[in-house]
Design a protein around this motif. Structure first.
Motif, mmCIF file in Angstrom:
data_model
loop_
_atom_site.group_PDB
_atom_site.id
_atom_site.type_symbol
_atom_site.label_atom_id
_atom_site.label_comp_id
_atom_site.label_asym_id
_atom_site.label_seq_id
_atom_site.Cartn_x
_atom_site.Cartn_y
_atom_site.Cartn_z
ATOM 1 N N ASN A 65 22.850 22.074 -22.631
ATOM 2 C CA ASN A 65 21.723 22.999 -22.609
ATOM 3 C C ASN A 65 22.175 24.352 -22.051
ATOM 4 O O ASN A 65 21.505 24.970 -21.223
ATOM 5 C CB ASN A 65 20.569 22.408 -21.790
ATOM 6 N N ARG A 66 23.345 24.764 -22.507
ATOM 7 C CA ARG A 66 23.964 25.992 -21.991
ATOM 8 C C ARG A 66 23.550 27.185 -22.841
ATOM 9 O O ARG A 66 23.589 27.107 -24.073
ATOM 10 C CB ARG A 66 25.482 25.818 -22.052
ATOM 11 N N PRO A 67 23.138 28.284 -22.216
ATOM 12 C CA PRO A 67 22.791 29.466 -23.006
ATOM 13 C C PRO A 67 23.974 29.887 -23.882
ATOM 14 O O PRO A 67 25.124 29.852 -23.438
ATOM 15 C CB PRO A 67 22.501 30.530 -21.947
ATOM 16 N N GLU A 124 35.022 39.923 -27.408
ATOM 17 C CA GLU A 124 36.356 40.132 -27.971
ATOM 18 C C GLU A 124 37.438 39.484 -27.093
ATOM 19 O O GLU A 124 38.625 39.591 -27.383
ATOM 20 C CB GLU A 124 36.654 41.635 -28.072
ATOM 21 N N THR A 125 37.003 38.887 -25.992
ATOM 22 C CA THR A 125 37.958 38.312 -25.039
ATOM 23 C C THR A 125 37.723 36.814 -24.910
ATOM 24 O O THR A 125 36.644 36.325 -25.229
ATOM 25 C CB THR A 125 37.753 38.946 -23.653
ATOM 26 N N ILE A 126 38.766 36.103 -24.406
ATOM 27 C CA ILE A 126 38.545 34.685 -24.072
ATOM 28 C C ILE A 126 39.136 34.356 -22.706
ATOM 29 O O ILE A 126 40.043 35.038 -22.216
ATOM 30 C CB ILE A 126 39.157 33.681 -25.073
ATOM 31 N N ALA A 149 36.326 23.872 -22.850
ATOM 32 C CA ALA A 149 35.588 22.968 -21.961
ATOM 33 C C ALA A 149 34.975 23.708 -20.784
ATOM 34 O O ALA A 149 35.694 24.241 -19.950
ATOM 35 C CB ALA A 149 36.512 21.872 -21.429
ATOM 36 N N PRO A 150 33.665 23.717 -20.709
ATOM 37 C CA PRO A 150 33.015 24.152 -19.473
ATOM 38 C C PRO A 150 32.916 22.956 -18.533
ATOM 39 O O PRO A 150 33.308 21.845 -18.904
ATOM 40 C CB PRO A 150 31.623 24.562 -19.954
ATOM 41 N N SER A 151 32.420 23.157 -17.348
ATOM 42 C CA SER A 151 32.191 22.034 -16.444
ATOM 43 C C SER A 151 31.180 21.078 -17.085
ATOM 44 O O SER A 151 30.271 21.517 -17.803
ATOM 45 C CB SER A 151 31.681 22.539 -15.102
ATOM 46 N N ALA A 152 31.335 19.780 -16.810
ATOM 47 C CA ALA A 152 30.598 18.764 -17.571
ATOM 48 C C ALA A 152 29.223 18.436 -17.000
ATOM 49 O O ALA A 152 28.732 17.320 -17.154
ATOM 50 C CB ALA A 152 31.447 17.492 -17.673
ATOM 51 N N LEU A 202 36.400 37.690 -11.517
ATOM 52 C CA LEU A 202 35.070 37.389 -12.052
ATOM 53 C C LEU A 202 34.448 36.206 -11.325
ATOM 54 O O LEU A 202 33.240 36.113 -11.196
ATOM 55 C CB LEU A 202 35.137 37.083 -13.547
ATOM 56 N N ARG A 203 35.289 35.273 -10.897
ATOM 57 C CA ARG A 203 34.778 34.117 -10.159
ATOM 58 C C ARG A 203 35.857 33.663 -9.198
ATOM 59 O O ARG A 203 36.953 33.316 -9.632
ATOM 60 C CB ARG A 203 34.448 32.987 -11.141
ATOM 61 N N PRO A 204 35.585 33.655 -7.889
ATOM 62 C CA PRO A 204 36.566 33.070 -6.975
ATOM 63 C C PRO A 204 36.576 31.559 -7.200
ATOM 64 O O PRO A 204 35.554 30.985 -7.569
ATOM 65 C CB PRO A 204 36.022 33.420 -5.585
ATOM 66 N N ALA A 235 27.920 42.062 -19.856
ATOM 67 C CA ALA A 235 28.884 41.218 -20.552
ATOM 68 C C ALA A 235 30.165 40.815 -19.829
ATOM 69 O O ALA A 235 30.776 39.865 -20.236
ATOM 70 C CB ALA A 235 29.242 41.887 -21.859
ATOM 71 N N ILE A 236 30.599 41.472 -18.735
ATOM 72 C CA ILE A 236 31.966 41.137 -18.313
ATOM 73 C C ILE A 236 32.116 39.666 -17.939
ATOM 74 O O ILE A 236 33.146 39.080 -18.173
ATOM 75 C CB ILE A 236 32.539 42.025 -17.188
ATOM 76 N N ALA A 237 31.104 39.066 -17.376
ATOM 77 C CA ALA A 237 31.139 37.626 -17.135
ATOM 78 C C ALA A 237 29.728 37.103 -17.309
ATOM 79 O O ALA A 237 29.016 36.862 -16.354
ATOM 80 C CB ALA A 237 31.649 37.315 -15.749
ATOM 81 N N PRO A 238 29.344 36.889 -18.539
ATOM 82 C CA PRO A 238 27.950 36.603 -18.840
ATOM 83 C C PRO A 238 27.404 35.404 -18.085
ATOM 84 O O PRO A 238 26.248 35.377 -17.722
ATOM 85 C CB PRO A 238 27.956 36.332 -20.338
ATOM 86 N N GLY A 239 28.276 34.427 -17.827
ATOM 87 C CA GLY A 239 27.818 33.208 -17.152
ATOM 88 C C GLY A 239 27.232 33.493 -15.794
ATOM 89 O O GLY A 239 26.430 32.734 -15.276
ATOM 90 N N MET A 240 27.648 34.614 -15.215
ATOM 91 C CA MET A 240 27.239 34.863 -13.841
ATOM 92 C C MET A 240 25.776 35.239 -13.713
ATOM 93 O O MET A 240 25.250 35.292 -12.627
ATOM 94 C CB MET A 240 28.120 35.954 -13.239
HETATM 95 P P1 AMP Z 1 32.381 26.882 -16.522
HETATM 96 O O1 AMP Z 1 33.057 26.234 -17.600
HETATM 97 O O2 AMP Z 1 31.051 26.358 -16.226
HETATM 98 O O3 AMP Z 1 33.297 26.946 -15.357
HETATM 99 O O4 AMP Z 1 32.135 28.338 -17.032
HETATM 100 C C1 AMP Z 1 33.157 29.116 -17.585
HETATM 101 C C2 AMP Z 1 33.106 30.461 -16.977
HETATM 102 O O5 AMP Z 1 34.058 31.276 -17.619
HETATM 103 C C3 AMP Z 1 31.760 31.122 -17.139
HETATM 104 O O6 AMP Z 1 31.290 31.527 -15.892
HETATM 105 C C4 AMP Z 1 32.038 32.316 -18.034
HETATM 106 O O7 AMP Z 1 31.301 33.438 -17.643
HETATM 107 C C5 AMP Z 1 33.520 32.558 -17.845
HETATM 108 N N1 AMP Z 1 34.090 33.125 -19.060
HETATM 109 C C6 AMP Z 1 34.501 32.465 -20.148
HETATM 110 N N2 AMP Z 1 34.946 33.312 -21.093
HETATM 111 C C7 AMP Z 1 34.799 34.546 -20.606
HETATM 112 C C8 AMP Z 1 35.070 35.848 -21.113
HETATM 113 N N3 AMP Z 1 35.553 36.044 -22.323
HETATM 114 N N4 AMP Z 1 34.794 36.894 -20.313
HETATM 115 C C9 AMP Z 1 34.300 36.698 -19.078
HETATM 116 N N5 AMP Z 1 34.015 35.488 -18.546
HETATM 117 C C10 AMP Z 1 34.263 34.434 -19.297
#
Ligand code: AMP
Ligand code: MG
Length: 361
Positions: A65-67, A124-126, A149-152, A202-204, A235-240
């Motif tokens: 259910n991830r955005p 444009e980045t991964i 794989a994101p966290s499960a 982006l994430r410690p 956009a730089i770290a959308p998950g945040m």
């Molecule tokens: P998680 O798998 O839950 O640890 O989440 C992966 C993390 O990687 C998320 O917080 C995303 O924001 C970050 N992430 C993945 N790809 C990118 C990207 N292209 N630019 C910035 N952050 C990214």
């Protein structure tokens, strides 16, 4: 959503000290066929699919259910795969890879056309890393493809750090769960954006940013969002920008600017907790070996020792999950100095609290 329905979950137990190739081969076959496999890494458990198969990757978002605008990390087992994922690797990225991989460092680099948009959420980045877990490495190798794989965990919840956690959260939702017991670090990887003029944290995470800084011998920008103080808006770290790591019960974090006098600090924490208890609120306090003595009469959970932040980080998600099982209304956590893994712990605690932060002087 019928095409996204998954088969019954097969649980495979694998001893990480002597992983049997034949068992991992079974999971690798599932990845090759476009299925979902939950696997252990040295940080947390990942929910993996073939990173080059867009339909398989879409299932990850559905199950969690991830955005859709929250991109994934791509896991590799050798450096040739890095060249498939990106066409322009900088010297600094290569130096980081050589020094810290396999290990808990994720780098953001420009992506190649081979990577489906789903993985990068249209950026444009991964994000890429090579995990230091024998089962994860073997799974990627036998799958013969990078694994996204994101966290499960279900989106927003604490990440899983044990086979028990993933079985509780994900049975019936994925094809395979590999259970290898508890993970080593218990917090996610450190993410550094290497596409800017200066590296940006982006994430410690499990690798202290100071170590990366020392190695690159360059300033690393640490934005407020990496400290867990504000939400990243773009956009730089959308998950945040989403709430993360959160127990379902309210969590307060009580911080100070000076952790030098722990007795004084603990008395202030105690006052906050006592104020809640006096109103009839049932509280549990996440405290440390050094401070629990000051909280007589208060229900506490032990995060570990302030002299061993590795231990505190490792216990964190387990305890955040435990909060939900207890007969309490509110959890309160102590804070930590933002040095080394302390920065990582504070990022997670502040976000888990939904920025419910009390700062005392
Ligand atoms: P998680 O798998 O839950 O640890 O989440 C992966 C993390 O990687 C998320 O917080 C995303 O924001 C970050 N992430 C993945 N790809 C990118 C990207 N292209 N630019 C910035 N952050 C990214
Ligand atoms: Mg996550």
């Amino acid at each position: 959503m019928r095409e996204l329905a998954v088969k019954p979950t097969k649980v495979i137990e694998i001893d990480p000290s002597s992983p049997k190739t034949e068992y991992i081969l079974e999971a690798a076959r599932v990845i090759k066929e476009g299925g979902l496999v939950i696997f252990p890494t040295e940080t947390v458990y990942g929910l993996g699919a073939d990173a080059l198969n867009s339909l398989a990757v879409r299932k990850i978002f559905y199950v969690k259910n991830r955005p859709l605008d929250n991109p994934l990390i791509v896991h590799i087992s050798n450096l040739d795969q890095l060249e498939i994922l990106s066409s322009d690797l900088s010297e600094d990225v290569c130096r980081l890879a050589e020094k810290f991989w396999p290990g808990p460092l994720t780098v953001i680099i420009r992506k190649s056309e081979k990577v489906p948009d789903e993985v990068s959420a249209g950026l444009e980045t991964i994000a890429v890393r090579m995990p230091a877990h024998p089962v994860a490495l073997k799974l990627i190798e036998l799958s013969e493809t990078p694994i996204a794989a994101p966290s499960a965990n279900p989106a927003g919840r604490p990440s899983p750090t044990s086979g028990e956690h993933v079985k509780r959260d994900m049975m019936g939702k994925v094809d395979v769960i590999i259970d290898s017991g508890e993970t080593l670090f218990g917090v996610e990887s450190t993410i550094i954006d290497m596409t800017r003029n200066l590296p940006v944290l982006l994430r410690p995470g499990a690798l202290p940013v100071e170590e990366v800084q020392r190695m690159l011998n360059k300033e690393i920008i640490i934005p407020e969002s990496a400290r867990g103080l504000i939400e990243a808006s773009e956009a730089i770290a959308p998950g945040m920008k989403y709430r993360h790591y959160a127990p379902s019960k309210p969590l307060h974090v009580v911080e100070t600017r000076d952790y030098g006098n722990l007795e004084r600090y603990s008395l202030e924490v105690f006052k906050h907790v006592k104020g809640l208890i006096d109103k009839g609120v049932k509280v549990v306090l996440l405290s440390t070996v050094e401070t629990t003595q000051y909280y007589r009469g208060v229900k506490t959970l032990n995060l570990g020792s302030r002299k061993n932040l590795f231990e505190v980080a490792r216990n964190l998600y387990k305890l955040l999950r435990e909060i939900d099982e207890l007969d309490i209304d509110i959890a309160v956590s102590e804070g930590f100095e933002e040095k080394g893994l302390g920065l990582t712990i504070m990022n997670r605690l502040r976000k888990a609290s939904g920025y419910n932060i009390i700062t005392i002087n």
